[in-house]
Design an enzyme around this catalytic site. Structure first.
Site, PDB file in Angstrom:
ATOM      1  N   PRO A  31       0.823  -1.213   0.000  1.00 43.59           N
ATOM      2  CG  PRO A  31       0.034  -0.997   2.188  1.00 43.59           C
ATOM      3  CD  PRO A  31       0.766  -1.940   1.284  1.00 43.59           C
ATOM      4  CG  MET A  32       3.113   2.781  -2.456  1.00 42.64           C
ATOM      5  SD  MET A  32       3.801   2.886  -4.125  1.00 42.64           S
ATOM      6  CE  MET A  32       3.139   1.392  -4.854  1.00 42.64           C
ATOM      7  CB  VAL A  33      -0.059   7.462   1.570  1.00 40.25           C
ATOM      8  CG1 VAL A  33      -1.000   8.642   1.765  1.00 40.25           C
ATOM      9  CG2 VAL A  33       0.097   6.688   2.874  1.00 40.25           C
ATOM     10  CB  CYS A  47       0.792   4.275   9.157  1.00 35.08           C
ATOM     11  SG  CYS A  47       0.901   6.020   8.699  1.00 35.08           S
ATOM     12  CE  LYS A  73       3.449  -2.956   4.636  1.00 34.12           C
ATOM     13  NZ  LYS A  73       4.126  -1.866   5.385  1.00 34.12           N
ATOM     14  N   GLY A 119      10.430  -4.265   2.855  1.00 35.67           N
ATOM     15  CA  GLY A 119      11.487  -3.295   3.100  1.00 35.67           C
ATOM     16  C   GLY A 119      12.677  -3.461   2.172  1.00 35.67           C
ATOM     17  CG  ASP A 120      15.807  -1.310   2.390  1.00 38.29           C
ATOM     18  OD1 ASP A 120      15.070  -0.310   2.297  1.00 38.29           O
ATOM     19  OD2 ASP A 120      16.772  -1.375   3.186  1.00 38.29           O
ATOM     20  CB  VAL A 167       6.315   0.142  -0.791  1.00 39.77           C
ATOM     21  CG1 VAL A 167       5.446   1.393  -0.785  1.00 39.77           C
ATOM     22  CG2 VAL A 167       5.606  -0.982  -0.037  1.00 39.77           C
ATOM     23  NE  ARG A 168      11.403   3.376   0.495  1.00 38.84           N
ATOM     24  CZ  ARG A 168      12.673   3.411   0.843  1.00 38.84           C
ATOM     25  NH1 ARG A 168      13.402   4.481   0.561  1.00 38.84           N
ATOM     26  NH2 ARG A 168      13.237   2.394   1.466  1.00 38.84           N
TER      27      ARG A 168
END
Length: 352
Positions: free
Chosen positions: A40-42, A123, A164, A230-231, A253-254
């Site tokens: 999920p990405m805001v 979050c 999560k 993560g990463d 995500v990123r």
């Protein structure tokens, strides 16, 4: 068949087929592969972007976090916060919630349209924590476990439920929380290997994720999948995370925001993502222009577009002008054009 030909042949038909339910738990329990997941990405993981990453070997996709309090009370919030379509599956809707009542109402409302619900317990935004949402829940273990318990008592296997979490400084506290969630029927757990105060610029703690996974298995919950988060920026990262932690799924995500084709093995975003994203933006709409612009910025920056052009693009104020800018500077193919969605390199237009 080349990788790009395969992706092109998997483009979705128009009109789309009827929506079908897909059980994400079965995907996570498939021991022949590690499940690929778009987290999920805001604001950013809206419908057009979700459809884009699905084209590039992403197995499971999440919505942005939706606040249960607003969603269950406000029809306008429901319209603005959540959209889906027949192709949008398997879909996990992530919820920010701080009480059992709102969670049960939320699940009842979204259950017909999604394949699972995920509770946001990670979050780190201070405003959310003050309201008992996000990271606050890993410090309110009894409430989180009670929420999972009540949903599973009511819905059983009719709806899948995920949590999560971020890690505590004390890994054993995280392990105890995860075991408690397993005991009340959580379907799977995603572990982000950072604490509430760890900056995203600091490396993810794979040792902590591995420790918690091993502890869950020793506690007798071998069948509950664990996802590592993560990463994950390349498939090399994906393999490293999966092999080291022994997780069942890896969430990016990123990395996907910058390169939606990450899970197809591209280290740098291919131009096909630009053309495909244009298609989904026009097909579905429903997201503000500034977000569309920023999606293109993230992808083009990853592709090392000339800085002058990047800055120029960010000065554009409307979608129509943005399309004209793309046509002026690049060979931008449309859906019905030969070669649509197949290019890798940036097709600069040579000006006279």
């Amino acid at each position: 068949m080349s990788k790009h030909e395969e992706i092109t042949n998997r483009r979705y038909p128009i009109p789309p087929p009827p929506r079908r339910k897909v059980d994400p738990l079965l995907m996570l329990k498939d021991n022949t592969k590690i499940t690929t997941i778009a987290g999920p990405m805001v604001r950013y993981s809206k419908l057009p972007f979700r459809q884009l990453v699905r084209q590039y070997h992403c197995d499971i996709v999440y919505t942005p976090m939706i606040l249960a309090r607003e969603f269950v009370r406000n029809g306008h919030a429901r319209i603005s916060d959540f959209s889906t379509c027949q192709l949008d599956t398997p879909l996990i809707v992530q919820v920010g919630v701080n009480n059992v009542s709102d969670l049960l109402k939320f699940v009842e409302m979204v259950a017909p349209f999604v394949d699972a619900v995920g509770i946001n317990c990670g979050c780190p935004i201070k405003e959310q924590i003050r309201e008992g949402i996000g990271c606050a829940l890993i410090y309110n273990e009894e409430l989180l476990i009670e929420m999972v318990k009540e949903v599973k008592l009511k819905w059983k296997d009719q709806i899948r439920l995920e949590t999560k979490i971020r890690i505590h400084d004390d890994w054993d506290r995280s392990l105890k929380l995860c075991v408690g969630l397993c005991e009340v029927g959580v379907d799977w757990i995603t572990i982000h290997g950072r604490t509430r105060t760890t900056r995203s610029s600091q490396p993810v703690n794979l040792d902590a994720i591995k420790y918690i996974i091993e502890g869950i298995r020793k506690a007798g919950f071998e069948d509950i999948p664990i996802v590592a988060n993560g990463d994950c920026f390349t498939m090399k990262d994906f393999k490293k995370i999966a092999e080291y932690t022994k997780c069942q799924g890896v969430m990016a995500v990123r990395g996907l925001l910058n390169n939606p084709a990450l899970f197809s093995g591209y280290d740098i975003c291919p131009w096909s993502c630009i053309e495909n994203f244009w298609y989904w933006v026009i097909e579905f709409g429903g997201i503000p222009y500034q977000l569309i612009q920023h999606h293109f910025y993230c992808m083009l920056e990853n592709m090392n577009l000339k800085k002058k052009l990047l800055n120029e693009m960010m000065e554009i104020k409307s979608l129509v002008q943005l399309m004209d800018w793309f046509d002026d500077n690049f060979e931008l193919k449309r859906y019905n054009n030969i070669g649509f969605g197949q290019s890798i390199e940036i097709p600069y237009r040579i000006k006279d």
